[in-house]
Motif scaffolding. Sequence first.
Motif, PDB file in Angstrom:
ATOM      1  N   PHE A   4      47.021 -55.138  -6.194  1.00  0.00           N
ATOM      2  CA  PHE A   4      45.673 -55.792  -8.372  1.00  0.00           C
ATOM      3  C   PHE A   4      46.535 -54.441  -8.811  1.00  0.00           C
ATOM      4  CE2 PHE A   4      43.011 -58.229  -4.956  1.00  0.00           C
ATOM      5  CZ  PHE A   4      43.022 -59.227  -5.626  1.00  0.00           C
ATOM      6  N   ARG A   5      48.112 -53.970  -8.995  1.00  0.00           N
ATOM      7  CA  ARG A   5      47.718 -52.759  -9.468  1.00  0.00           C
ATOM      8  C   ARG A   5      47.168 -51.382  -9.114  1.00  0.00           C
ATOM      9  NH1 ARG A   5      49.594 -55.569 -15.361  1.00  0.00           N
ATOM     10  NH2 ARG A   5      51.032 -57.335 -14.513  1.00  0.00           N
ATOM     11  N   ARG A   6      46.726 -51.862  -7.872  1.00  0.00           N
ATOM     12  CA  ARG A   6      46.095 -50.040  -7.381  1.00  0.00           C
ATOM     13  C   ARG A   6      46.278 -49.710  -6.428  1.00  0.00           C
ATOM     14  NH1 ARG A   6      44.710 -50.990 -12.369  1.00  0.00           N
ATOM     15  NH2 ARG A   6      42.735 -50.656 -13.419  1.00  0.00           N
ATOM     16  N   THR A   7      46.458 -48.357  -5.811  1.00  0.00           N
ATOM     17  CA  THR A   7      46.692 -47.764  -5.117  1.00  0.00           C
ATOM     18  C   THR A   7      45.410 -47.746  -3.652  1.00  0.00           C
ATOM     19  OG1 THR A   7      48.428 -46.737  -5.853  1.00  0.00           O
ATOM     20  CG2 THR A   7      47.799 -46.177  -3.263  1.00  0.00           C
ATOM     21  N   VAL A   8      45.940 -48.363  -2.818  1.00  0.00           N
ATOM     22  CA  VAL A   8      44.325 -48.016  -1.720  1.00  0.00           C
ATOM     23  C   VAL A   8      44.766 -47.360  -1.184  1.00  0.00           C
ATOM     24  CG1 VAL A   8      43.350 -49.390   0.604  1.00  0.00           C
ATOM     25  CG2 VAL A   8      44.439 -50.278  -0.954  1.00  0.00           C
ATOM     26  N   PHE A  62      41.671 -56.614   5.124  1.00  0.00           N
ATOM     27  CA  PHE A  62      41.966 -55.692   4.167  1.00  0.00           C
ATOM     28  C   PHE A  62      42.973 -55.097   3.340  1.00  0.00           C
ATOM     29  CE2 PHE A  62      43.272 -54.993  -0.925  1.00  0.00           C
ATOM     30  CZ  PHE A  62      43.913 -55.914  -0.937  1.00  0.00           C
ATOM     31  N   ALA A  63      42.206 -53.944   3.602  1.00  0.00           N
ATOM     32  CA  ALA A  63      42.908 -52.924   4.127  1.00  0.00           C
ATOM     33  C   ALA A  63      44.041 -52.710   5.769  1.00  0.00           C
ATOM     34  CB  ALA A  63      41.983 -51.881   4.120  1.00  0.00           C
ATOM     35  N   LEU A  64      43.521 -53.234   6.527  1.00  0.00           N
ATOM     36  CA  LEU A  64      44.353 -53.201   7.322  1.00  0.00           C
ATOM     37  C   LEU A  64      46.180 -54.326   7.827  1.00  0.00           C
ATOM     38  CD1 LEU A  64      41.756 -54.311  10.542  1.00  0.00           C
ATOM     39  CD2 LEU A  64      42.814 -52.138   9.690  1.00  0.00           C
ATOM     40  N   LEU A  65      45.325 -55.602   6.053  1.00  0.00           N
ATOM     41  CA  LEU A  65      47.047 -56.322   6.326  1.00  0.00           C
ATOM     42  C   LEU A  65      47.701 -54.926   5.203  1.00  0.00           C
ATOM     43  CD1 LEU A  65      45.347 -59.426   5.907  1.00  0.00           C
ATOM     44  CD2 LEU A  65      46.596 -58.563   7.812  1.00  0.00           C
ATOM     45  N   GLN A  66      46.813 -54.454   4.626  1.00  0.00           N
ATOM     46  CA  GLN A  66      47.646 -53.626   2.959  1.00  0.00           C
ATOM     47  C   GLN A  66      48.464 -52.405   4.416  1.00  0.00           C
ATOM     48  OE1 GLN A  66      48.266 -54.291  -0.040  1.00  0.00           O
ATOM     49  NE2 GLN A  66      47.484 -56.005   0.839  1.00  0.00           N
ATOM     50  N   LYS A 112      37.658 -58.108  -6.181  1.00  0.00           N
ATOM     51  CA  LYS A 112      38.726 -58.936  -6.040  1.00  0.00           C
ATOM     52  C   LYS A 112      38.972 -59.000  -4.352  1.00  0.00           C
ATOM     53  CE  LYS A 112      39.921 -57.035 -10.990  1.00  0.00           C
ATOM     54  NZ  LYS A 112      41.388 -57.055 -11.502  1.00  0.00           N
ATOM     55  N   VAL A 113      38.836 -57.804  -4.100  1.00  0.00           N
ATOM     56  CA  VAL A 113      39.722 -57.791  -2.991  1.00  0.00           C
ATOM     57  C   VAL A 113      38.564 -58.678  -1.744  1.00  0.00           C
ATOM     58  CG1 VAL A 113      39.666 -57.023  -0.487  1.00  0.00           C
ATOM     59  CG2 VAL A 113      40.335 -56.087  -2.652  1.00  0.00           C
ATOM     60  N   VAL A 114      37.150 -58.915  -2.165  1.00  0.00           N
ATOM     61  CA  VAL A 114      36.370 -59.605  -1.648  1.00  0.00           C
ATOM     62  C   VAL A 114      36.386 -60.736  -1.659  1.00  0.00           C
ATOM     63  CG1 VAL A 114      33.804 -59.979  -1.341  1.00  0.00           C
ATOM     64  CG2 VAL A 114      34.322 -57.742  -0.698  1.00  0.00           C
ATOM     65  N   ILE A 115      36.482 -61.756  -3.014  1.00  0.00           N
ATOM     66  CA  ILE A 115      36.954 -62.902  -3.520  1.00  0.00           C
ATOM     67  C   ILE A 115      37.820 -63.286  -2.862  1.00  0.00           C
ATOM     68  CG2 ILE A 115      36.640 -64.211  -5.009  1.00  0.00           C
ATOM     69  CD1 ILE A 115      35.095 -62.305  -7.302  1.00  0.00           C
ATOM     70  N   VAL A 116      38.477 -62.681  -2.811  1.00  0.00           N
ATOM     71  CA  VAL A 116      40.181 -63.314  -2.104  1.00  0.00           C
ATOM     72  C   VAL A 116      40.043 -63.326  -0.927  1.00  0.00           C
ATOM     73  CG1 VAL A 116      42.583 -62.669  -2.206  1.00  0.00           C
ATOM     74  CG2 VAL A 116      41.853 -62.175  -4.513  1.00  0.00           C
ATOM     75  N   MET A 117      39.812 -62.646  -0.551  1.00  0.00           N
ATOM     76  CA  MET A 117      39.541 -62.200   1.264  1.00  0.00           C
ATOM     77  C   MET A 117      38.645 -63.568   1.458  1.00  0.00           C
ATOM     78  SD  MET A 117      42.095 -60.508   1.951  1.00  0.00           S
ATOM     79  CE  MET A 117      41.435 -60.428   4.001  1.00  0.00           C
TER      80      MET A 117
END
Length: 430
Positions: A323-327, A305-309, A226-231
């Motif tokens: 996406f309702r998950r904790t990084v 994505f991890a940096l932005l979060q 999901k992260v890969v597709i969205v980013m």
Amino acid sequence: MNFIKRQPPGRLIAAGFALVILAGAALLMLPVSVRDGAQVTPIDALFTSTSAVCVTGLIAIDTADHFTVFGRTIVALLIQVGGLGVTSVGVGFILVAGKRVGFKSRLLVREAMNMENGKGIVRLVKSILLMTLCFEGAGALLSFLVFVQDHPPVEAIGISIFHSIAAFNNSGFDILGGLQNLIPYQNNLLLNLTTAGLIIFGGLGFLVILDILKKRSFRALALHSKVVIVMSAVLILLGTLLLKATENVTWLGAFFQSVSARTAGFSTYPIGSFTDAGLFVLILLMFVGASPGSTGGGIKTTTLFALLQATRSAATGRMPTAFRRTVAGEVVQKAFIVTLLSAFVVCGGTFILCLLEPDLTFLQLLFEATSAFGTVGLSTGITPQLQPASKLIVILIMYTGRIGPLTVASLWAFRTEQHVWYSEETITIG
């Protein structure tokens, strides 16, 4: 043999890439590889081989003008090996030979693909090889419909196969000659969309593609997918809008360059004529690059994505979620380390190039260094002008970008058991 078995996976992967690069350079120096009347120096052969294995696409000499069909075939094979990964190709040969894939080989593939565990490694390699064949076969067929209009059928077949391999493996090599890349086809919708499609799927990563084929629903996909597709979608869209706003290009041209700048290196417009704003946009896209487990380079979409979060988490005081998950905290920590090391490689490489090439502008050299690190292949046109010492620096940057700065940093590290623990104390940040 025991010495090799004791080496950590990262060191073996780095050594494997280095050996393939050296072997490729030696093959490209053979008389059968060089066209009559053309001259290929050892540094240019090494540069071409490194660029091919690291799926970059930067060229010091034009591939079509200097190499024979045999030489171009060697370049295509180097691109294929570099894109799939030395370890995956090695396991593929083991499977073809009917041999059993050992634990060490599985461990190497797991390390190269950034997998959490080694479950299903053999099945994964088989799927990767089949997937590559399907994508490249379809790409070659569609590309042939375009190239056959300007070249004899047999020659068009060779160009199409080479182009499809280069595009899916995110390497901006072309064999059209004259250092023109895809500029003659900047308005050809079929070739632009075919090439962009190959680049996008090659840059998503094999694990993401397999996840999509298996689940066929965005909601059911793994968090990584999901992260890969969205980013990827966000970066392509943002890059298209910014390039259209800064450059005198069509919407198709802006879209293609936005896709290509993420690690492919094909160009339908002369990059040297872009404004400083346009070059800066390309630099940012090249630095981010593709996604983990793909054929591309850069710090990767998941790292950004991890940096932005993490930034959002620091500002709001909440845990980084998606996406309702904790990084996981270790993911964020690794993202910062990768980005810092990557910035150090690009900045350090640019500084050395500035010392060696005082006649070239800072932006040109920064662009070249970022392109090399991101294994992109875009250039403002200065690559053939670089002196041998500068080419060696670019070679090292390409090599570091392909195997990863974190892997390079750990090559000489030996794990020792920690016997001393210190008391913890905070420092002020920001």
